[in-house]
Write a protein that holds these residues in place. Structure first.
Motif, PDB file in Angstrom:
ATOM      1  N   SER A  36       0.690  -1.174  -0.095  1.00 55.52           N
ATOM      2  CA  SER A  36       0.070  -0.105  -0.078  1.00 55.52           C
ATOM      3  C   SER A  36       0.821   1.203  -0.027  1.00 55.52           C
ATOM      4  O   SER A  36       0.632   2.217  -0.747  1.00 55.52           O
ATOM      5  CB  SER A  36      -0.910   0.049   1.242  1.00 55.52           C
ATOM      6  OG  SER A  36      -1.231   1.261   1.688  1.00 55.52           O
ATOM      7  N   TYR A  41       0.534   6.165  -3.151  1.00 53.58           N
ATOM      8  CA  TYR A  41      -0.298   5.556  -1.929  1.00 53.58           C
ATOM      9  C   TYR A  41      -1.441   4.804  -2.657  1.00 53.58           C
ATOM     10  O   TYR A  41      -2.270   5.501  -3.319  1.00 53.58           O
ATOM     11  CB  TYR A  41      -0.589   6.535  -1.121  1.00 53.58           C
ATOM     12  CG  TYR A  41      -1.660   6.231   0.161  1.00 53.58           C
ATOM     13  CD1 TYR A  41      -0.984   5.162   0.958  1.00 53.58           C
ATOM     14  CD2 TYR A  41      -2.869   6.414  -0.007  1.00 53.58           C
ATOM     15  CE1 TYR A  41      -1.853   4.664   1.916  1.00 53.58           C
ATOM     16  CE2 TYR A  41      -3.795   5.990   0.903  1.00 53.58           C
ATOM     17  CZ  TYR A  41      -3.080   5.065   1.991  1.00 53.58           C
ATOM     18  OH  TYR A  41      -4.041   4.499   2.878  1.00 53.58           O
ATOM     19  N   ILE A  42      -1.597   3.633  -2.365  1.00 46.65           N
ATOM     20  CA  ILE A  42      -2.733   2.846  -2.692  1.00 46.65           C
ATOM     21  C   ILE A  42      -3.489   2.480  -1.263  1.00 46.65           C
ATOM     22  O   ILE A  42      -2.880   1.928  -0.713  1.00 46.65           O
ATOM     23  CB  ILE A  42      -2.346   1.803  -3.395  1.00 46.65           C
ATOM     24  CG1 ILE A  42      -1.188   2.042  -4.840  1.00 46.65           C
ATOM     25  CG2 ILE A  42      -3.481   0.711  -3.916  1.00 46.65           C
ATOM     26  CD1 ILE A  42      -0.933   1.086  -5.471  1.00 46.65           C
ATOM     27  N   PHE A  44      -5.680   0.779   1.454  1.00 44.16           N
ATOM     28  CA  PHE A  44      -5.611  -0.671   1.917  1.00 44.16           C
ATOM     29  C   PHE A  44      -6.816  -1.477   1.062  1.00 44.16           C
ATOM     30  O   PHE A  44      -6.562  -2.535   0.439  1.00 44.16           O
ATOM     31  CB  PHE A  44      -5.884  -1.060   3.411  1.00 44.16           C
ATOM     32  CG  PHE A  44      -4.748  -1.506   3.988  1.00 44.16           C
ATOM     33  CD1 PHE A  44      -3.443  -0.978   4.155  1.00 44.16           C
ATOM     34  CD2 PHE A  44      -5.018  -2.906   4.687  1.00 44.16           C
ATOM     35  CE1 PHE A  44      -2.591  -1.726   4.530  1.00 44.16           C
ATOM     36  CE2 PHE A  44      -3.809  -3.454   5.226  1.00 44.16           C
ATOM     37  CZ  PHE A  44      -2.641  -2.823   5.243  1.00 44.16           C
ATOM     38  N   VAL A  47      -5.850  -2.285  -2.452  1.00 49.40           N
ATOM     39  CA  VAL A  47      -4.686  -3.487  -2.457  1.00 49.40           C
ATOM     40  C   VAL A  47      -5.696  -4.699  -2.227  1.00 49.40           C
ATOM     41  O   VAL A  47      -5.404  -5.644  -3.236  1.00 49.40           O
ATOM     42  CB  VAL A  47      -3.920  -3.082  -1.203  1.00 49.40           C
ATOM     43  CG1 VAL A  47      -3.161  -4.405  -1.397  1.00 49.40           C
ATOM     44  CG2 VAL A  47      -2.962  -2.082  -1.573  1.00 49.40           C
ATOM     45  N   VAL A  64       0.706  -2.567  -8.144  1.00 48.75           N
ATOM     46  CA  VAL A  64       0.733  -3.544  -7.204  1.00 48.75           C
ATOM     47  C   VAL A  64       1.064  -4.892  -7.875  1.00 48.75           C
ATOM     48  O   VAL A  64       2.003  -5.546  -7.368  1.00 48.75           O
ATOM     49  CB  VAL A  64      -0.979  -3.700  -6.775  1.00 48.75           C
ATOM     50  CG1 VAL A  64      -1.110  -5.037  -5.983  1.00 48.75           C
ATOM     51  CG2 VAL A  64      -1.208  -2.526  -5.695  1.00 48.75           C
TER      52      VAL A  64
END
Lengths: 346, 363
Positions: A36, A41-42, A44, A47, A64
């Protein structure tokens, strides 16, 4: 009295189960964190979605699936392998501060891989993952041979480590020499790798390392009974029915394969092999191989995941080498162990 | 079917191909105890290590029920032979229970998990060796004597047919020495366990062994029952000591006697003389003693420590010549000590000697 004993055994069991559960949750949680967090920034939730097969956001999916996930998985596998290799070496040499890095085994593997890389890339050939592992294994065995020779001559535990570090320096020096004469384009790549890093690992790499590490780890687990007998010393182990020659050879081979595999993909990673088994021993308050083998694997995974996250994030966008971070956390543990051991010996 | 359970035939042992002791022949029946004695560095440990398979034999063979030990697989051997070594073990974070349980290694499955039966054996062994109360203690925190007992328990938990122990009584205090050897004797006689051990305590060796093997030099000096080995003078020649003496009959050692012209005469008999002899030896005063019968309790110590002993044949009346010799001895001494509390019908002469000494003011 009887009641007390039963409850203490039960308490031990619950403790072990809780510790294992905790370690496993920690691995999964930090794995998620590693995927993450980053320059992008990804969340949660995304993800989790991507890992479950959703493919809504292409950029996220690419980051990812192709970059962060394989990298994090490789940190799990290689971290586990390193810790396990350290545990085996500590058992083998009856030395609490032995590990693949301080004994020069990682550096030997590094040298062999660097030579192979320069040779292959210089001729414009592609290198397979297995060839890399094979080269690293050759290098690891070379250093291991030296260490074994020295350990026959010198009985002192600290002198063994000193000679290991010297072997490591020689190997690193030759590696530097080789990289200096390599073609420019390769050097960047080689240089990154020779400092130690989990970056640029593909799914193909992950597949190979998973097969090698899980097979080796499985074999190590099968040897746990012999390892337990060996902890009582060689003579007693022999009297317990352990074939010492076979056992010693297997232990040397398996620990070399594990550290070679790590070096082939991530370069030399320092102090994980010493520190993690020590922490696990303190946490579980036992040195029983049946417990320590899985515990070291999980602990190594957590350790490397955290260190890799820090290596990426601390000075982002500049990435630190993984060894920088592992050393900062690992060395205090080693020093603590050394002081503690000394007190016990006196 | 072999008559002997254990048999070493023309066994030659040594390190790195260099023979240390050659042509050792020993036979033991089930339940017999063999003790190795001999000076430090004679090779007792080397012989034991060779028997237990830690060292390979240079020549000859060792048989267990006619089966060659060297050809036996480790696993098979570990169920039949267990050991207690002098090596210091440093098992990390292991409790006493854990250490004793390692004795079950040959019987457990591939992960080494103890079955209910294994646990029962471990528990019983700990009771037998009296270490139950140490059960949860960490091995590394124990004293040397406690560790030794734990290692013995470990060896017994292995349920062997033959037990090989290298100096098992070192570190043990006198109580545990006795308990330990009685336990060995019980296991040997009741359960038919064959025992081979090395001991430094000759008195204990003499009492516990069915056979004694004396190690010195290139060849075994002597093998046999304690009665044949502990012949007068043999022990001091085996160990090569010239200072002091060993009484083969009682297993007692005495320090070197003080030589010179006797200054004190000790009237003794019945055991009362021993403490006085020893005190005079400590103070470095040469002395003579008498009149003792040859079978008196004081006699062996007197022989070991006194410059001259005036003796009379056992069960005989004291002869006038003997009396005269004692009187002459008193004349030569400056002082007379009397260790006899009460005179009886047969030692009137000693009483007379006392009166004679008193008249000269030497008492």
């Amino acid at each position: 009295m009887k009641h007390f004993n039963i409850s203490s055994i039960w308490n031990k069991k619950t403790k072990y189960i809780l510790l294992f559960a905790g370690l496993m949750i920690l691995v999964l949680f930090i794995l998620g964190l590693n995927i993450s967090i980053g320059s992008v920034y990804i969340p949660f939730g995304d993800v989790a979605g991507i890992l479950l097969g959703e493919k809504e956001n292409d950029t996220f999916w690419n980051i990812v699936w192709h970059i962060r996930f394989p990298r994090a998985v490789s940190a799990v596998i290689l971290g586990g392998a390193l810790a396990l290799s350290g545990y085996l070496l500590q058992t083998f040499f009856h030395n609490p501060i032995a590990g693949p890095f301080v004994l020069g085994i990682s550096s030997g593997a590094k040298l062999a891989v660097a030579l192979i890389m320069v040779f292959f890339l210089g001729n414009g050939w592609k290198i397979s993952s297995f060839a890399l592992i094979a080269a690293a294994f050759g290098g690891a065995m070379f250093s291991m041979g030296f260490v074994l020779l020295i350990s026959k001559k010198l009985k002192s535990a600290s002198m063994l480590v000193v000679s290991g570090i010297m072997i490591g320096y020689i190997c690193s020096a030759v590696t530097d020499l080789v990289t200096t004469f390599a073609d420019d384009s390769d050097i960047v790549n080689l240089h990154n790798w020779s400092m130690g890093s989990f970056s640029g690992i593909s799914w193909n790499n992950v597949r190979v390392m998973a097969v090698v590490v899980l097979l080796t780890g499985g074999m190590v687990f099968f040897m746990s009974k012999s390892i337990a007998a060996y902890q009582m010393g060689e003579a007693y182990a022999k009297n317990s029915g352990v074939n010492i020659r076979f056992f010693r050879i297997s232990l040397v081979l398996l620990s070399s394969i594990l550290s070679a595999c790590v070096t082939a993909f991530a370069g030399p990673v320092s102090f994980v092999g010493i520190a993690v088994p020590q922490i696990m021993k303190l946490m579980f308050h036992t040195a029983k191989p049946v417990l320590m083998i899985p515990a070291c694997f999980l602990g190594g995974a957590v350790w490397c995941l955290i260190c890799d996250l820090l290596a990426r994030m601390l000075f982002a966008p500049t990435e630190l080498s993984i060894s920088t971070v592992t050393a900062i956390f690992g060395v205090p543990v080693v020093i603590y162990v050394m002081i503690h051991e000394k007190r016990e010996n006196l | 079917m072999e008559q002997y359970f254990f048999r070493a035939k023309k066994m030659t042992v040594g390190y790195d191909g260099v023979p240390l002791i050659c042509d050792i022949d020993v036979e033991l029946k089930r339940g017999e105890i063999l003790t190795l004695i001999g000076p430090n560095g004679a090779g007792k440990s080397t012989i034991l290590k060779s028997i237990m398979g830690q060292l390979s034999l240079l020549h000859g063979a060792v048989y267990l029920e006619g089966e060659d030990l060297c050809a036996m697989r480790e696993k098979e051997l570990s169920k039949r032979l267990s050991v207690v070594l002098t090596d210091r073990v440093r098992p990390e974070l292991m409790t006493v229970w854990d250490v004793v349980a390692t004795g079950r290694t040959p019987y457990t499955g591939w992960l080494g998990i103890l079955s209910a039966e294994d646990k029962e054996v471990v528990k019983n062994t700990m009771e037998l060796t009296g270490i139950t109360e140490l059960r949860e203690k960490e091995f590394l925190t124990l004293s040397d004597g406690q560790r030794q007992r734990v290692m013995l328990a470990r060896a017994i938990a292995q349920e062997p047919e033959i037990l090989v122990l290298d100096e098992p009584t070192s570190y043990l205090d006198v109580r545990y020495k006795l308990e330990f050897l009685s336990l060995l004797q019980k296991l040997a006689k009741k359960k038919g366990l064959t025992v081979i051990l090395s001991l430094h305590e000759l008195d204990l060796a003499q009492r516990i062994s069915d056979k004694v093997l004396c190690v010195k030099g290139m060849y075994v000096e002597k093998t046999g029952t304690p009665e044949t080995v502990f012949k007068p003078g043999f022990i001091s020649s085996l160990y090569g000591f010239t200072k002091g003496s060993f009484d083969e009959c009682s297993g007692r050692v005495e320090l070197e006697k003080v030589t010179g012209t006797p200054q004190i005469f000790v009237l003794a008999g019945g055991g009362g003389g021993i403490p006085i002899y020893r005190r005079l030896q400590r103070e470095g005063i040469p002395f003579a003693t008498g009149i003792l019968w040859e079978n008196d309790r004081d006699a062996p110590v007197a022989e070991a420590l006194a410059v001259r002993v005036i003796k009379e044949r056992a069960f005989e009346k004291i002869k006038p010549e003997t009396f005269q010799r004692a009187k002459k001895e008193i004349d030569g001494c400056k002082k007379v000590l009397c260790a006899i509390e009460k005179f009886g019908e047969l030692n009137r002469e000693n009483e007379e000697l006392l009166l004679y000494a008193k008249s000269q003011g030497k008492v």
